[in-house]
Design a protein around this motif. Structure first.
Motif, PDB file in Angstrom:
ATOM      1  N   GLN A 288     -41.853  -2.030 -30.679  1.00 22.81           N
ATOM      2  CA  GLN A 288     -40.714  -2.518 -30.204  1.00 22.81           C
ATOM      3  C   GLN A 288     -40.068  -1.013 -29.763  1.00 22.81           C
ATOM      4  OE1 GLN A 288     -38.767  -5.096 -29.478  1.00 22.81           O
ATOM      5  NE2 GLN A 288     -36.790  -4.061 -29.112  1.00 22.81           N
ATOM      6  N   THR A 289     -40.240   0.170 -30.539  1.00 24.54           N
ATOM      7  CA  THR A 289     -39.694   1.477 -30.174  1.00 24.54           C
ATOM      8  C   THR A 289     -40.326   1.727 -28.962  1.00 24.54           C
ATOM      9  OG1 THR A 289     -39.039   1.898 -32.363  1.00 24.54           O
ATOM     10  CG2 THR A 289     -39.266   3.418 -30.909  1.00 24.54           C
ATOM     11  N   ILE A 290     -41.811   1.829 -29.095  1.00 25.06           N
ATOM     12  CA  ILE A 290     -42.486   2.288 -28.048  1.00 25.06           C
ATOM     13  C   ILE A 290     -42.318   1.697 -26.620  1.00 25.06           C
ATOM     14  CG2 ILE A 290     -45.209   2.433 -27.085  1.00 25.06           C
ATOM     15  CD1 ILE A 290     -45.836   2.677 -30.083  1.00 25.06           C
ATOM     16  N   LEU A 291     -42.278   0.357 -26.622  1.00 22.57           N
ATOM     17  CA  LEU A 291     -42.078  -0.453 -25.435  1.00 22.57           C
ATOM     18  C   LEU A 291     -40.416  -0.153 -24.909  1.00 22.57           C
ATOM     19  CD1 LEU A 291     -43.586  -3.944 -26.320  1.00 22.57           C
ATOM     20  CD2 LEU A 291     -44.338  -2.140 -24.481  1.00 22.57           C
ATOM     21  N   THR A 292     -39.557  -0.225 -25.702  1.00 25.15           N
ATOM     22  CA  THR A 292     -38.127   0.049 -25.468  1.00 25.15           C
ATOM     23  C   THR A 292     -38.108   1.332 -24.874  1.00 25.15           C
ATOM     24  OG1 THR A 292     -37.390  -1.208 -27.256  1.00 25.15           O
ATOM     25  CG2 THR A 292     -35.789   0.463 -26.154  1.00 25.15           C
ATOM     26  N   PHE A 293     -38.655   2.398 -25.423  1.00 25.87           N
ATOM     27  CA  PHE A 293     -38.463   3.641 -24.575  1.00 25.87           C
ATOM     28  C   PHE A 293     -39.354   3.884 -23.381  1.00 25.87           C
ATOM     29  CE2 PHE A 293     -36.844   5.025 -28.958  1.00 25.87           C
ATOM     30  CZ  PHE A 293     -35.639   5.549 -28.067  1.00 25.87           C
ATOM     31  N   ILE A 294     -40.526   3.198 -23.262  1.00 23.09           N
ATOM     32  CA  ILE A 294     -41.469   3.420 -21.942  1.00 23.09           C
ATOM     33  C   ILE A 294     -40.640   2.725 -21.047  1.00 23.09           C
ATOM     34  CG2 ILE A 294     -43.608   2.398 -21.149  1.00 23.09           C
ATOM     35  CD1 ILE A 294     -44.936   3.273 -23.577  1.00 23.09           C
ATOM     36  N   PHE A 295     -40.185   1.434 -21.172  1.00 22.43           N
ATOM     37  CA  PHE A 295     -39.282   0.551 -20.190  1.00 22.43           C
ATOM     38  C   PHE A 295     -38.227   1.452 -19.914  1.00 22.43           C
ATOM     39  CE2 PHE A 295     -41.309  -3.474 -21.722  1.00 22.43           C
ATOM     40  CZ  PHE A 295     -41.823  -3.907 -20.427  1.00 22.43           C
ATOM     41  N   LEU A 296     -37.413   2.133 -20.884  1.00 25.92           N
ATOM     42  CA  LEU A 296     -36.469   2.739 -20.374  1.00 25.92           C
ATOM     43  C   LEU A 296     -36.624   4.103 -19.408  1.00 25.92           C
ATOM     44  CD1 LEU A 296     -33.490   3.523 -20.693  1.00 25.92           C
ATOM     45  CD2 LEU A 296     -33.961   4.522 -22.961  1.00 25.92           C
ATOM     46  N   GLU A 297     -37.645   4.641 -19.851  1.00 25.21           N
ATOM     47  CA  GLU A 297     -38.110   5.857 -18.903  1.00 25.21           C
ATOM     48  C   GLU A 297     -38.514   5.266 -17.598  1.00 25.21           C
ATOM     49  OE1 GLU A 297     -37.735   9.012 -19.776  1.00 25.21           O
ATOM     50  OE2 GLU A 297     -37.916   9.042 -21.899  1.00 25.21           O
ATOM     51  N   GLN A 298     -39.128   4.206 -17.465  1.00 25.02           N
ATOM     52  CA  GLN A 298     -39.598   3.770 -16.354  1.00 25.02           C
ATOM     53  C   GLN A 298     -38.388   3.388 -15.519  1.00 25.02           C
ATOM     54  OE1 GLN A 298     -42.666   4.060 -15.139  1.00 25.02           O
ATOM     55  NE2 GLN A 298     -42.728   5.205 -17.085  1.00 25.02           N
ATOM     56  N   PHE A 299     -37.384   2.524 -16.247  1.00 26.84           N
ATOM     57  CA  PHE A 299     -36.090   2.004 -15.164  1.00 26.84           C
ATOM     58  C   PHE A 299     -35.395   3.333 -14.876  1.00 26.84           C
ATOM     59  CE2 PHE A 299     -35.892  -1.863 -18.131  1.00 26.84           C
ATOM     60  CZ  PHE A 299     -36.911  -2.530 -17.622  1.00 26.84           C
ATOM     61  N   ARG A 300     -35.326   4.243 -15.587  1.00 29.86           N
ATOM     62  CA  ARG A 300     -34.523   5.558 -15.254  1.00 29.86           C
ATOM     63  C   ARG A 300     -35.244   6.241 -13.835  1.00 29.86           C
ATOM     64  NH1 ARG A 300     -33.532   8.526 -21.104  1.00 29.86           N
ATOM     65  NH2 ARG A 300     -31.527   7.536 -21.410  1.00 29.86           N
ATOM     66  N   ASN A 301     -36.660   6.199 -13.955  1.00 29.54           N
ATOM     67  CA  ASN A 301     -37.329   6.648 -12.892  1.00 29.54           C
ATOM     68  C   ASN A 301     -36.968   5.741 -11.700  1.00 29.54           C
ATOM     69  OD1 ASN A 301     -38.531   8.823 -14.220  1.00 29.54           O
ATOM     70  ND2 ASN A 301     -40.359   7.476 -14.671  1.00 29.54           N
ATOM     71  N   VAL A 302     -37.190   4.545 -11.778  1.00 27.29           N
ATOM     72  CA  VAL A 302     -36.594   3.774 -10.383  1.00 27.29           C
ATOM     73  C   VAL A 302     -35.294   3.844 -10.254  1.00 27.29           C
ATOM     74  CG1 VAL A 302     -36.290   1.094 -10.033  1.00 27.29           C
ATOM     75  CG2 VAL A 302     -38.294   1.970 -11.406  1.00 27.29           C
ATOM     76  N   TYR A 303     -34.496   3.972 -11.213  1.00 31.10           N
ATOM     77  CA  TYR A 303     -32.946   4.535 -10.698  1.00 31.10           C
ATOM     78  C   TYR A 303     -32.899   5.817  -9.835  1.00 31.10           C
ATOM     79  CZ  TYR A 303     -28.210   6.116 -11.330  1.00 31.10           C
ATOM     80  OH  TYR A 303     -26.935   6.837 -10.898  1.00 31.10           O
ATOM     81  N   TRP A 304     -33.642   6.833 -10.451  1.00 30.04           N
ATOM     82  CA  TRP A 304     -33.340   8.068  -9.928  1.00 30.04           C
ATOM     83  C   TRP A 304     -34.133   8.014  -8.413  1.00 30.04           C
ATOM     84  CZ3 TRP A 304     -35.000  10.123 -15.347  1.00 30.04           C
ATOM     85  CH2 TRP A 304     -33.874  10.559 -16.038  1.00 30.04           C
ATOM     86  N   ASP A 305     -35.261   7.268  -8.285  1.00 30.96           N
ATOM     87  CA  ASP A 305     -35.805   7.193  -7.149  1.00 30.96           C
ATOM     88  C   ASP A 305     -34.867   6.472  -5.912  1.00 30.96           C
ATOM     89  OD1 ASP A 305     -38.153   8.332  -7.892  1.00 30.96           O
ATOM     90  OD2 ASP A 305     -39.360   6.556  -8.106  1.00 30.96           O
ATOM     91  N   ALA A 306     -34.230   5.425  -6.448  1.00 33.82           N
ATOM     92  CA  ALA A 306     -33.394   4.745  -5.536  1.00 33.82           C
ATOM     93  C   ALA A 306     -32.058   5.466  -5.207  1.00 33.82           C
ATOM     94  CB  ALA A 306     -32.911   3.463  -6.101  1.00 33.82           C
ATOM     95  N   TYR A 307     -31.679   6.436  -6.143  1.00 27.17           N
ATOM     96  CA  TYR A 307     -30.572   7.306  -5.919  1.00 27.17           C
ATOM     97  C   TYR A 307     -30.979   8.535  -4.979  1.00 27.17           C
ATOM     98  CZ  TYR A 307     -26.797  10.542  -6.979  1.00 27.17           C
ATOM     99  OH  TYR A 307     -25.715  11.456  -6.807  1.00 27.17           O
ATOM    100  N   ALA A 308     -32.180   8.729  -4.997  1.00 27.15           N
ATOM    101  CA  ALA A 308     -32.605   9.914  -4.185  1.00 27.15           C
ATOM    102  C   ALA A 308     -32.678   9.455  -2.841  1.00 27.15           C
ATOM    103  CB  ALA A 308     -33.867  10.522  -4.518  1.00 27.15           C
ATOM    104  N   LYS A 309     -33.311   8.215  -2.482  1.00 25.42           N
ATOM    105  CA  LYS A 309     -33.544   7.814  -1.057  1.00 25.42           C
ATOM    106  C   LYS A 309     -32.178   7.462  -0.627  1.00 25.42           C
ATOM    107  CE  LYS A 309     -38.112   5.685  -2.131  1.00 25.42           C
ATOM    108  NZ  LYS A 309     -38.967   4.452  -2.335  1.00 25.42           N
ATOM    109  N   LYS A 310     -31.066   6.594  -1.359  1.00 24.55           N
ATOM    110  CA  LYS A 310     -29.927   6.427  -0.798  1.00 24.55           C
ATOM    111  C   LYS A 310     -29.150   7.599  -0.608  1.00 24.55           C
ATOM    112  CE  LYS A 310     -25.567   3.959  -2.121  1.00 24.55           C
ATOM    113  NZ  LYS A 310     -25.021   3.267  -3.231  1.00 24.55           N
TER     114      LYS A 310
END
Length: 316
Positions: A288-310
């Protein structure tokens, strides 16, 4: 988990000779923590159900394999996902509230240079856990009851249809205060959980990055979150057992409050009863901890990529 970088401006050229400003990464939305916890929960819910069943067993110590076999025989494969609606509701209240509060507290407590001493991180984690514990208690009560219903005799089952049906019935039958039964042990556990889990993740991540063996990426996130899960499980196990017993108890329960419940359990069943379900709790907590933080880091990367493009920027 901070991704803050010094603000700079530079010129870079790609194949199209585009000039982009180089800026620091913005703070990602705090609600991503709730989404990450929900995503992880779909993988770990059967383990959480097993933990609850073990914690509510009184008297003879039944093994995890015995409980698993009983669930499969009497409830089928779908039985392992009893209470999944309440689990999602819990993560969208408890986890979202604690991640949001944790991020806000870290911003408020950080030094001018952005650094944050460990003791301030711990304060942020404890406060965030308290807020999350209060917000998540109603859903947590329904979750515990839905997960444990299948182990009760038919005449004692509550038979909630889903999380919202459970909330309405509890409010109708026990009053609104019934939705906050066990708040003290739940908040106590949440304070320890968040302080141990989020703070130790940040601490282990920073420690591992200081060695020559790790850099930002999946191996770092996996290792830091695994260690954080071990710490969190060990610290919170007694509170988790007491919380589960109180929330699952009906009228006339022998458990009056957190301290008294701990004494009763230790006296009647031995001190180690407070660590009942530790193994499945860790087996659940680690992924649960591993998946939560891995998902969180990936969601953040998606957010930052979208922010940079926008915004047509690049990050330092």
């Amino acid at each position: 988990m901070s991704a803050e970088q010094p603000a700079l401006t530079t010129t870079v050229s790609d194949n199209n000779a585009v000039t982009l400003p180089l800026v620091k990464k913005p703070y990602p939305p705090s609600y991503l923590g709730g989404f990450a916890a929900c995503a992880a929960n779909f993988f770990t819910h059967p383990l959480d159900l097993l933990k609850v069943r073990l914690q509510t067993v009184k008297g003879a110590n039944k093994s995890a394999s015995h409980v698993i076999r009983n669930i499969y025989v009497h409830e089928g494969l779908v039985g392992f996902y009893n209470g999944i609606s309440a689990a999602v509701l819990r993560q969208m209240t408890y986890s979202m509230a604690r991640f949001t509060t944790y991020d806000i507290m870290k911003k408020q407590l950080a030094n001018e240079d952005g650094s944050l001493p460990f003791y301030r991180t711990a304060v942020a984690g404890v406060v965030a856990g308290a807020v999350g514990g209060v917000c998540g208690t109603p859903a947590d009560i329904v979750l515990v009851r839905l997960q444990n219903d299948g182990s009760l005799p038919k005449e004692q089952r509550r038979n909630y249809k889903n999380a919202f049906d459970g909330l309405f019935r509890i409010a109708k039958e026990d009053g609104v205060k019934g939705l906050f039964k066990g708040t003290v042990p739940n908040v106590s556990r949440a304070m320890l959980m968040t302080g141990a889990q989020l703070c130790s993740y940040d601490g282990f991540k920073e420690l591992l990055l200081s060695t020559p063996y790790f850099e930002e990426g999946m191996p770092l996130h996996f290792s830091a979150s695994f260690l954080a899960g071990f710490v969190a499980t060990t610290i919170t196990s007694p509170f988790d057992v007491v919380k589960t017993r109180i929330m699952n108890a009906g009228p006339g329960s022998a458990y009056k409050n957190l301290a008294q419940a701990m004494v009763v359990i230790a006296k009647e069943e031995g001190v180690m009863a407070l660590y009942k379900g530790w193994t499945p709790a860790f087996v659940r907590m680690a992924p649960q901890t591993i998946l939560t933080f891995i998902f969180l880091e990936q969601f953040r990367n998606v957010y930052w990529d979208a922010y940079a493009k926008k915004n047509n920027v690049r990050f330092a």
